[in-house]
Structure formats: C-alpha cells, structure tokens
Design a protein around this motif. Sequence first.
Motif, PDB file in Angstrom:
ATOM      1  N   SER A 188      -6.273   8.222   4.406  1.00 52.38           N
ATOM      2  CA  SER A 188      -7.346   7.548   5.122  1.00 52.38           C
ATOM      3  C   SER A 188      -8.508   8.513   5.262  1.00 52.38           C
ATOM      4  O   SER A 188      -8.365   9.591   5.816  1.00 52.38           O
ATOM      5  CB  SER A 188      -6.864   7.101   6.496  1.00 52.38           C
ATOM      6  OG  SER A 188      -7.887   6.435   7.185  1.00 52.38           O
ATOM      7  N   LEU A 202     -10.460   0.101  -0.485  1.00 51.51           N
ATOM      8  CA  LEU A 202     -10.246   1.276  -1.302  1.00 51.51           C
ATOM      9  C   LEU A 202     -11.587   1.947  -1.573  1.00 51.51           C
ATOM     10  O   LEU A 202     -12.486   1.350  -2.156  1.00 51.51           O
ATOM     11  CB  LEU A 202      -9.565   0.889  -2.616  1.00 51.51           C
ATOM     12  CG  LEU A 202      -9.156   2.040  -3.529  1.00 51.51           C
ATOM     13  CD1 LEU A 202      -8.039   2.841  -2.878  1.00 51.51           C
ATOM     14  CD2 LEU A 202      -8.709   1.528  -4.884  1.00 51.51           C
ATOM     15  N   ARG A 205      -6.689   6.757  -3.364  1.00 54.68           N
ATOM     16  CA  ARG A 205      -5.431   6.649  -4.099  1.00 54.68           C
ATOM     17  C   ARG A 205      -5.550   7.350  -5.446  1.00 54.68           C
ATOM     18  O   ARG A 205      -6.565   7.237  -6.124  1.00 54.68           O
ATOM     19  CB  ARG A 205      -5.067   5.173  -4.322  1.00 54.68           C
ATOM     20  CG  ARG A 205      -3.685   4.959  -4.944  1.00 54.68           C
ATOM     21  CD  ARG A 205      -2.578   5.324  -3.973  1.00 54.68           C
ATOM     22  NE  ARG A 205      -1.279   5.345  -4.619  1.00 54.68           N
ATOM     23  CZ  ARG A 205      -0.388   4.359  -4.586  1.00 54.68           C
ATOM     24  NH1 ARG A 205      -0.685   3.241  -3.963  1.00 54.68           N
ATOM     25  NH2 ARG A 205       0.777   4.489  -5.167  1.00 54.68           N
ATOM     26  N   ILE A 264      -2.274  -2.107  -5.407  1.00 47.13           N
ATOM     27  CA  ILE A 264      -3.297  -1.401  -4.621  1.00 47.13           C
ATOM     28  C   ILE A 264      -4.434  -2.342  -4.254  1.00 47.13           C
ATOM     29  O   ILE A 264      -4.920  -2.350  -3.119  1.00 47.13           O
ATOM     30  CB  ILE A 264      -3.826  -0.195  -5.418  1.00 47.13           C
ATOM     31  CG1 ILE A 264      -2.744   0.887  -5.532  1.00 47.13           C
ATOM     32  CG2 ILE A 264      -5.073   0.389  -4.765  1.00 47.13           C
ATOM     33  CD1 ILE A 264      -3.116   2.013  -6.470  1.00 47.13           C
ATOM     34  N   VAL A 270      -0.476   1.737   6.209  1.00 46.40           N
ATOM     35  CA  VAL A 270      -0.952   2.817   5.364  1.00 46.40           C
ATOM     36  C   VAL A 270      -0.521   4.183   5.871  1.00 46.40           C
ATOM     37  O   VAL A 270      -0.486   5.138   5.143  1.00 46.40           O
ATOM     38  CB  VAL A 270      -2.493   2.766   5.282  1.00 46.40           C
ATOM     39  CG1 VAL A 270      -3.010   3.767   4.271  1.00 46.40           C
ATOM     40  CG2 VAL A 270      -2.942   1.369   4.923  1.00 46.40           C
ATOM     41  N   VAL A 326      -1.567   8.012  -0.198  1.00 42.50           N
ATOM     42  CA  VAL A 326      -2.600   7.110   0.297  1.00 42.50           C
ATOM     43  C   VAL A 326      -3.230   7.779   1.497  1.00 42.50           C
ATOM     44  O   VAL A 326      -2.602   7.920   2.533  1.00 42.50           O
ATOM     45  CB  VAL A 326      -2.012   5.739   0.695  1.00 42.50           C
ATOM     46  CG1 VAL A 326      -3.105   4.814   1.163  1.00 42.50           C
ATOM     47  CG2 VAL A 326      -1.261   5.129  -0.465  1.00 42.50           C
ATOM     48  N   CYS A 340     -11.374  -4.735  -4.485  1.00 42.58           N
ATOM     49  CA  CYS A 340     -11.887  -3.547  -3.786  1.00 42.58           C
ATOM     50  C   CYS A 340     -13.386  -3.380  -4.007  1.00 42.58           C
ATOM     51  O   CYS A 340     -13.833  -2.435  -4.678  1.00 42.58           O
ATOM     52  CB  CYS A 340     -11.151  -2.298  -4.261  1.00 42.58           C
ATOM     53  SG  CYS A 340      -9.355  -2.427  -4.202  1.00 42.58           S
ATOM     54  N   THR A 350      -4.821  -2.990  -0.213  1.00 49.43           N
ATOM     55  CA  THR A 350      -5.873  -2.245   0.487  1.00 49.43           C
ATOM     56  C   THR A 350      -7.080  -3.099   0.851  1.00 49.43           C
ATOM     57  O   THR A 350      -7.962  -2.633   1.561  1.00 49.43           O
ATOM     58  CB  THR A 350      -6.378  -1.072  -0.371  1.00 49.43           C
ATOM     59  OG1 THR A 350      -6.944  -1.574  -1.587  1.00 49.43           O
ATOM     60  CG2 THR A 350      -5.240  -0.126  -0.719  1.00 49.43           C
ATOM     61  N   HIS A 362     -12.320   4.244   4.560  1.00 49.66           N
ATOM     62  CA  HIS A 362     -11.833   3.769   3.282  1.00 49.66           C
ATOM     63  C   HIS A 362     -10.599   4.548   2.854  1.00 49.66           C
ATOM     64  O   HIS A 362     -10.346   5.649   3.340  1.00 49.66           O
ATOM     65  CB  HIS A 362     -12.928   3.882   2.220  1.00 49.66           C
ATOM     66  CG  HIS A 362     -14.022   2.891   2.411  1.00 49.66           C
ATOM     67  ND1 HIS A 362     -15.225   2.978   1.763  1.00 49.66           N
ATOM     68  CD2 HIS A 362     -14.109   1.796   3.206  1.00 49.66           C
ATOM     69  CE1 HIS A 362     -16.009   1.976   2.133  1.00 49.66           C
ATOM     70  NE2 HIS A 362     -15.347   1.254   3.004  1.00 49.66           N
ATOM     71  N   LEU A 363      -9.859   3.989   1.925  1.00 49.11           N
ATOM     72  CA  LEU A 363      -8.622   4.595   1.454  1.00 49.11           C
ATOM     73  C   LEU A 363      -8.843   5.310   0.133  1.00 49.11           C
ATOM     74  O   LEU A 363      -9.750   4.982  -0.625  1.00 49.11           O
ATOM     75  CB  LEU A 363      -7.544   3.520   1.288  1.00 49.11           C
ATOM     76  CG  LEU A 363      -7.247   2.680   2.534  1.00 49.11           C
ATOM     77  CD1 LEU A 363      -6.267   1.578   2.201  1.00 49.11           C
ATOM     78  CD2 LEU A 363      -6.713   3.542   3.649  1.00 49.11           C
ATOM     79  N   CYS A 389      -7.460  -3.304   4.555  1.00 46.72           N
ATOM     80  CA  CYS A 389      -7.150  -2.097   5.331  1.00 46.72           C
ATOM     81  C   CYS A 389      -8.314  -1.113   5.304  1.00 46.72           C
ATOM     82  O   CYS A 389      -8.122   0.090   5.193  1.00 46.72           O
ATOM     83  CB  CYS A 389      -5.899  -1.427   4.771  1.00 46.72           C
ATOM     84  SG  CYS A 389      -4.455  -2.479   4.748  1.00 46.72           S
ATOM     85  N   VAL A 425       0.825  -1.203   0.000  1.00 45.21           N
ATOM     86  CA  VAL A 425       0.000   0.000   0.000  1.00 45.21           C
ATOM     87  C   VAL A 425       0.860   1.254   0.000  1.00 45.21           C
ATOM     88  O   VAL A 425       0.549   2.250  -0.620  1.00 45.21           O
ATOM     89  CB  VAL A 425      -0.932   0.012   1.231  1.00 45.21           C
ATOM     90  CG1 VAL A 425      -1.773   1.261   1.242  1.00 45.21           C
ATOM     91  CG2 VAL A 425      -1.817  -1.213   1.209  1.00 45.21           C
TER      92      VAL A 425
END
Length: 633
Positions: free
Chosen positions: A119, A152, A127, A142, A111, A117, A178, A146, A124-125, A149, A3
């Motif tokens: 948060s 995404l 990118r 990715i 992350v 990247v 994702c 992710t 959610h992430l 984590c 990530v």
Amino acid sequence: TLVNYSGDDEFYFGGSVYSHLDAYCPPSKRARISSPFASSGNIYEEERKPSIETLPDECLFEIFRRLPGGQARSASACVSKRWLLLLSSLRNSEICRSKNAEESSDDVEMVSGREDVESESNGHLSRCLEGKKATDIRLAAIAVGTSSCGGLGKLSIRGSNSSRQVTDLGLSAVARGCPSLRVLSLWDVPSVGDEGLLEIAKECHLLEKLDLCQCPSISNKGMIAIAKNSPNLTALTIESCPNISNESLQAIAQFCPKLQCIAIRDCPLVGDQGVASLVSSTSSVLTKVKFQALRVTDISLAVIGHYGKAITNLTLNGLQNVSEKGFWVMGKAQGLQKLTSLTITSCGGTTDRSLEAIGKGCHNLKQMCLRKCCFVSDGGLVAFARAAGSLENLQLEECNRITQSGILGALSNCGSKLKSLSLVKCMGIKDLAVETPMLSPCESLRCLSIRSCPGFGSRSLAMLAKLCPQLRQLDLSGLCGINDAGLLPLVESCEAGLVKVNLSGCLNVTDEVVSAIARLHGGTLEVLNLDGCYKLTDQSMVAVAENCLVLNDLDVSKCSITDLGIIALCHGEQLTLQVLSLSGCAKVSNKSLPYLRKLGKTLGGLNLQHCSISNSTIERLEGALWRYARSQR
C-alpha cells in the motif's frame, strides 16, 4: 483473496479449493431436486432446476456489473476461471453504482499483510510479477481484486511464464479494471504488443511513468496511442525494442509536455530525427537524459547542446557514430547551463579538444564520469579540470591514455571545489620517479579512490601525498604495487583525520602502516578494511585496540591474526565494534570463544568463515549472543 494470493494460481474461498486455475476444469455440482417427487410406480423422476452456469456470458456480465461492491465482485471471481475472465472484461466505467453505496472497509483489509502487494502513501497499490508468476490469469485477478481497494497505482512485470506467457489479454484486463494506474514497467514480455498498450492508453489516463524493456511486439502504433492519451507522462524508458522508431519519439514530443526523464537504449530505428524532436520540444522541462547504443550522429548532440536548457543529468553511452565535432559543438553551444552531472562511456568522439569545450561550456558541471574514453589524454584532462570551475566529483575508468602526469596536473588545476577523485583500471598510469614542478595542493579534496590500477605504485602515492592534505576517505583496494614507503607519507599528510580507509588487496602493507593509521587517525577512523593484507599480525590489532575510539567496522579477513589479536581487541576499553570480519584467519581457534563472546555484545555482524573454529564452538557462541541480546530487550 484475489488481491492477496501469490503462488501457484490457487484460489481459496470459503471451504472450497479450486487449484491450478490456469488449467481450470469446472467442478461437478450436486443436483438440486425439487419437491415433491413425481412418482410413477417404483421410479422417481427428479426435476432439476436450471443452474446459473447455463446463463450466457451476456447475462452473467449484466449480473456482475450490478453487484453491490468490490468485495462481492472479488468473491465472484473466485468461483471459476470463466467468472474471473468475465469480471476482468468489465470496465470500471461500466459498473452500476448506487448513489448511497459506500465502499466496505473489508475491501482494504484484504490487502494487508502481504509482501508482494504494497500500500503506497497515495492509497494506490503496487504489484510486481516475476518469472513463472507472471500470467494473464494473475493479471486478471489483480485487475478485479484491486479495483475497489484504492486502485492499482504501480505494476511491474519481469519476464513471464514459459508455458503461459503474459499477453495483450492480461494487460487489457489491467487497463479496464485499473484506470488509476500511474506506473507501468514491462520487461521481457515478447507476447505483449500494441493491442495491450492501446488498452492502457485508452483507459489509464493518469499514467506518469512507462518502462519498456525487450518488448519486440510493441511498435509505433502502441507508443503513439500512449503519447496521445498520457498528458501526465513524466518518465519514459525504452530499451531493446526493435520496432519503436523516430515516429514514437515525435509523438511523445508533441503530446507529452510534462516529460522530465527519458532513457533510450539499443533501439536501432531511433535516430537523429526522433532525438532532435524530443529534446527541442521539451527543452523547458526535460531534466534527465540517457542515450545508449543509438545510431545518432553529431546532429543529436548539437541539438542537446543548444536546446538542453533544463537538463541536469546527461548520460551518453556507446554512441559510435558521434565524432569529436558533435561533442565539441555540444559544449560550445552554451545551452547546458544547468547540467550538473555528465557521464560519457565508450564514445570515440570524446577527445582532448571536445572535453575542453565541454568544460568551458557547462559552467555548473559538478560531477564528471569518463569510462572507456580511449582518446582522452593528459592534456585534455588538465584543460578540462582548469575550465570546469564548479567540478566536485571526477571519475575516470579505463581511460588508458591518462598517466601519472595527467592525474597530478588535474589535481593541481581543478580549482577549489573538487571533493572526490576516483580512478579505476587506468592502465596508462606507471610508477615513474619523474621530476614535477611545484604543484598547488588540492585543499578541497576529501575522497581519493584508486582501484585496480596495477601500475600505480609507491612513488605515485608519495607524490599524491603532497597534493591531498585534507583527505577524509581513502580507497586503494587492489593496488598490489604500493608498500609502506608510499603509504606512510600519505597517511602522515592527512591533517583533517581519516574516517574511512580501504586497503583490501594491498599485499605489501605491514603493521607499521596500520599502527600509523591508528595512532594518527584513531580519533576519527570509523571504517578500516584490511582484507587480504596477509603481512599484518596481532601487532596491528593491538594498535587498533589502543588508539581507535570510534571504529565500528573492521575487516581483517585473510590476515595473519591469531587468538592473541582477538584478545587484544577484547581488551580495547573504548572500542565498540559493530562489524568484525575474520574470514580466512586460519590462526584464530576455539580459544577465542570467551573473547568473541565479549566483543559480540556490541557487534551487529561477525564473519568467522574459514577460521579454525569448530561448529560446536560457533553454536555455543551463537547461543550466548542470543541470550545476551534477549536479556537486553
């Protein structure tokens, strides 16, 4: 690691470095020798154990889907390109999960600390890949990194690597890994087509926003799939996609009941049929609409006028096939009752007659912007101002049939709510000494901006002074024709107190005007821009220092200011400037150093470019200001 990495496709795991992953070659492995050795004379034969690399993809796939957690999958993806691609082909639903397994907190820690990247508040992430960083390998990384984590939530791809472009393979990996994706933006990715979008539609059912720009390989097939599988879609932007047509918009209208924002630009296959279906089917929820450079006709605008019951923001740009009738019907239909903001650019159908109909039909219109509407004249502008009783902001740009009489008439007839008037590059305005009837002042006007209108001179400005007694903000940048005779009546008529004044490029302004501004409005003036007013001298700085109590931003670039002017500013007891620009003041020299040092105690920005100050003096000033700032911590 997956990530966090951003750069040259290099994965770092443990002590090993596998560089340039897009052109990966498996490293040689040290042979593992069984014990004991079998001997035959003086020759030893080593027995090799089979390597995991000899397993077929099917077996590795089964192993990977049984790994205990996201951290283990991320670590495995760092081993080789083959493992990464296998893991990226693993759908989230295919992962075997233990009932008692809990996600490790280490997955989230991977992350942190990265700029690319982010948060988000919902866990959610986000990118964004741009240019050469946008490759399928990075998308695969990715997707794997992710997935455990928080997932995404937002992906933006801006362009792609010229030698290794983003393709359907990379987008499919994101779709599989994702399913939490909510926002997808694809700009200038010619190798992404329907197959990638089909995977997004199949796996990412939470999609809320889709932005497609210059995607020639995406057609109705992909868009229809998105429509059928994205019930939560609220915002859609399609720009320069030549293979998307009315069929896609009809599917969006049918299957996306929550759509609130739509923007379509330069799509040659989109016409009345698609626009009419979309607007009529989403009439209760669609609030923001932008149509630009489309081959639509009067029919589309008639549908908007009738069914746009929830539309609050409408932008129409470059609709060459729409006539006066289309705009007239749009206003007469009485359906745009919630419309508060309307922007019309380069539309030949906008005439005096249609503009008046819009003013009468849109009762809640607060902001109106007309750009390059060459058929709107004084009569239409005054009639519109009289009809649009809720209008608060009026912007006119390159409307060359508007003259001095139209501006004065609009101000006098606009009602009691107009707060802001902006004129930009309106070449039809001439500085004429005409007799005007008694006009009612616009007591509500707070902001007046007249920029780059070469025909606007002192006579016009003096007439405006009688109509704008409550101005708070004044922008006359680029008006070379105005002088003290026109400015002084306006400055003296502003009863409420000016807060922001921009006279940049007003070449004929002298110290007399600046002294009047400082004297009459020093208690309220916060921003003063005098860039390029080369006739101003140190006398203006003395007036500013003595009278301006709350001024925080002063720009006197390219003025005739000397060291004496800086000394005057320094002696202003109540002056607390935060931004000071002296760029191009060639008469400011090294002698100003101690006074600039004192001013710098409150400054957050100081521009000394092209002054007669040596580099060593600037370095000493920087050092002194740095030491002062450090002592205040």
